[in-house]
Design a protein around this motif. Sequence first.
Motif, PDB file in Angstrom:
ATOM      1  N   PRO A 111       1.163  -1.436  -0.408  1.00  0.00           N
ATOM      2  CA  PRO A 111       0.032  -0.055   0.174  1.00  0.00           C
ATOM      3  C   PRO A 111       0.322   0.971   0.145  1.00  0.00           C
ATOM      4  N   ILE A 112       2.003   1.503   0.363  1.00  0.00           N
ATOM      5  CA  ILE A 112       2.614   2.463   0.722  1.00  0.00           C
ATOM      6  C   ILE A 112       4.066   2.125   0.085  1.00  0.00           C
ATOM      7  N   VAL A 113       4.728   3.820  -0.493  1.00  0.00           N
ATOM      8  CA  VAL A 113       5.870   4.380  -1.122  1.00  0.00           C
ATOM      9  C   VAL A 113       6.150   5.139  -0.049  1.00  0.00           C
ATOM     10  N   ARG A 114       7.349   5.506  -0.149  1.00  0.00           N
ATOM     11  CA  ARG A 114       7.769   6.904  -0.088  1.00  0.00           C
ATOM     12  C   ARG A 114       8.509   7.133  -1.023  1.00  0.00           C
ATOM     13  N   SER A 115       8.608   8.792  -0.529  1.00  0.00           N
ATOM     14  CA  SER A 115      10.152   9.180  -1.762  1.00  0.00           C
ATOM     15  C   SER A 115      11.135   8.318  -2.111  1.00  0.00           C
ATOM     16  N   ALA A 116      11.640   8.446  -2.585  1.00  0.00           N
ATOM     17  CA  ALA A 116      13.188   8.249  -2.446  1.00  0.00           C
ATOM     18  C   ALA A 116      14.302   9.172  -3.416  1.00  0.00           C
ATOM     19  N   GLU A 117      13.547  10.259  -3.592  1.00  0.00           N
ATOM     20  CA  GLU A 117      14.040  11.593  -4.126  1.00  0.00           C
ATOM     21  C   GLU A 117      15.348  12.368  -2.503  1.00  0.00           C
ATOM     22  N   PRO A 118      16.715  12.876  -2.919  1.00  0.00           N
ATOM     23  CA  PRO A 118      16.792  13.531  -1.857  1.00  0.00           C
ATOM     24  C   PRO A 118      15.912  14.676  -1.861  1.00  0.00           C
ATOM     25  N   GLY A 119      16.231  14.685  -0.201  1.00  0.00           N
ATOM     26  CA  GLY A 119      15.877  15.948   0.837  1.00  0.00           C
ATOM     27  C   GLY A 119      14.057  15.937   1.478  1.00  0.00           C
ATOM     28  N   GLU A 120      13.304  14.031  -0.023  1.00  0.00           N
ATOM     29  CA  GLU A 120      12.129  14.614   0.489  1.00  0.00           C
ATOM     30  C   GLU A 120      11.624  13.078   1.609  1.00  0.00           C
ATOM     31  N   ASP A 121      11.075  12.949   2.840  1.00  0.00           N
ATOM     32  CA  ASP A 121      10.946  12.006   3.719  1.00  0.00           C
ATOM     33  C   ASP A 121       9.531  12.169   3.622  1.00  0.00           C
ATOM     34  N   TRP A 122       8.783  12.516   2.462  1.00  0.00           N
ATOM     35  CA  TRP A 122       6.752  12.174   3.248  1.00  0.00           C
ATOM     36  C   TRP A 122       6.910  10.213   2.105  1.00  0.00           C
ATOM     37  N   SER A 123       5.398   9.726   2.365  1.00  0.00           N
ATOM     38  CA  SER A 123       5.219   8.791   2.157  1.00  0.00           C
ATOM     39  C   SER A 123       3.681   9.103   1.306  1.00  0.00           C
ATOM     40  N   TRP A 124       3.449   7.803   1.015  1.00  0.00           N
ATOM     41  CA  TRP A 124       2.154   8.386   0.306  1.00  0.00           C
ATOM     42  C   TRP A 124       1.667   6.544   0.246  1.00  0.00           C
ATOM     43  N   CYS A 125       0.442   6.549   0.775  1.00  0.00           N
ATOM     44  CA  CYS A 125      -0.492   5.629   0.340  1.00  0.00           C
ATOM     45  C   CYS A 125      -1.888   5.449  -0.278  1.00  0.00           C
ATOM     46  N   TYR A 126      -0.972   4.285  -1.123  1.00  0.00           N
ATOM     47  CA  TYR A 126      -2.435   4.456  -2.525  1.00  0.00           C
ATOM     48  C   TYR A 126      -3.090   4.198  -2.022  1.00  0.00           C
ATOM     49  N   VAL A 127      -3.993   3.274  -1.173  1.00  0.00           N
ATOM     50  CA  VAL A 127      -5.276   2.855  -0.717  1.00  0.00           C
ATOM     51  C   VAL A 127      -6.191   3.563  -0.392  1.00  0.00           C
ATOM     52  N   ASP A 128      -5.056   4.566   0.946  1.00  0.00           N
ATOM     53  CA  ASP A 128      -6.534   6.324   1.062  1.00  0.00           C
ATOM     54  C   ASP A 128      -5.832   7.031   0.472  1.00  0.00           C
ATOM     55  N   GLU A 129      -5.240   7.024  -0.925  1.00  0.00           N
ATOM     56  CA  GLU A 129      -4.783   7.899  -1.544  1.00  0.00           C
ATOM     57  C   GLU A 129      -4.130   9.371  -0.928  1.00  0.00           C
ATOM     58  N   LEU A 130      -3.506   8.911   0.902  1.00  0.00           N
ATOM     59  CA  LEU A 130      -3.102   9.998   1.376  1.00  0.00           C
ATOM     60  C   LEU A 130      -1.375   9.660   1.296  1.00  0.00           C
ATOM     61  N   MET A 131      -1.046  11.196   1.396  1.00  0.00           N
ATOM     62  CA  MET A 131       0.176  11.847   1.544  1.00  0.00           C
ATOM     63  C   MET A 131       0.527  12.493   3.349  1.00  0.00           C
ATOM     64  N   PHE A 132       1.681  11.580   4.039  1.00  0.00           N
ATOM     65  CA  PHE A 132       2.077  11.921   5.464  1.00  0.00           C
ATOM     66  C   PHE A 132       3.732  11.448   5.761  1.00  0.00           C
ATOM     67  N   ARG A 133       3.699  12.171   6.490  1.00  0.00           N
ATOM     68  CA  ARG A 133       4.879  11.927   7.366  1.00  0.00           C
ATOM     69  C   ARG A 133       5.457  11.239   8.246  1.00  0.00           C
ATOM     70  N   LEU A 134       6.456  10.134   8.520  1.00  0.00           N
ATOM     71  CA  LEU A 134       6.509   9.423   9.415  1.00  0.00           C
ATOM     72  C   LEU A 134       7.101  10.057  10.277  1.00  0.00           C
ATOM     73  N   ARG A 135       7.069   9.697  11.178  1.00  0.00           N
ATOM     74  CA  ARG A 135       7.062  10.377  12.789  1.00  0.00           C
ATOM     75  C   ARG A 135       8.820   9.298  12.999  1.00  0.00           C
ATOM     76  N   PRO A 136      10.371   9.924  13.142  1.00  0.00           N
ATOM     77  CA  PRO A 136      11.043   8.990  13.945  1.00  0.00           C
ATOM     78  C   PRO A 136      10.817   8.645  14.479  1.00  0.00           C
ATOM     79  N   ALA A 137      11.453   7.113  14.858  1.00  0.00           N
ATOM     80  CA  ALA A 137      10.368   6.490  16.077  1.00  0.00           C
ATOM     81  C   ALA A 137      11.322   6.914  16.774  1.00  0.00           C
TER      82      ALA A 137
END
Length: 92
Positions: free
Chosen positions: A66-92
């Motif tokens: 369901p989920i991909v993240r950007s693999a571009e330098p400086g980009e850390d957003w994720s995208w869920c194809y199922v929810d069509e939602l962009m979000f950022r994962l909090r660092p653990a």
Amino acid sequence: MTSICTHTEGIVVTELPALIAGCEDCLAIGGTWVHLRMCQTCGHIGCCDSSPNKHATAHHRETGHPIVRSAEPGEDWSWCYVDELMFRLRPA
Ligand SMILES: [Zn+2]
Ligand SMILES: [Zn+2]
Ligand SMILES: [Zn+2]
């Protein structure tokens, strides 16, 4: 943020590999890509929807991951194809 992706528990891969050669599927067929996305279930590197072959989306369709993240330098957003939602994962 009002909507929350319900698939984040399935995320296995959060960090990009140290070295990304490019879109795995484009490299296999000699294609070109614009931006890269990484599947957060299996680490597959695919190309974005601005790329001719849209391999990241094709990977989602084939595998259901369901989920991909950007693999571009400086980009850390994720995208869920199922929810069509962009979000950022909090660092653990
Ligand atoms: Zn989701
Ligand atoms: Zn590709
Ligand atoms: Zn995957």
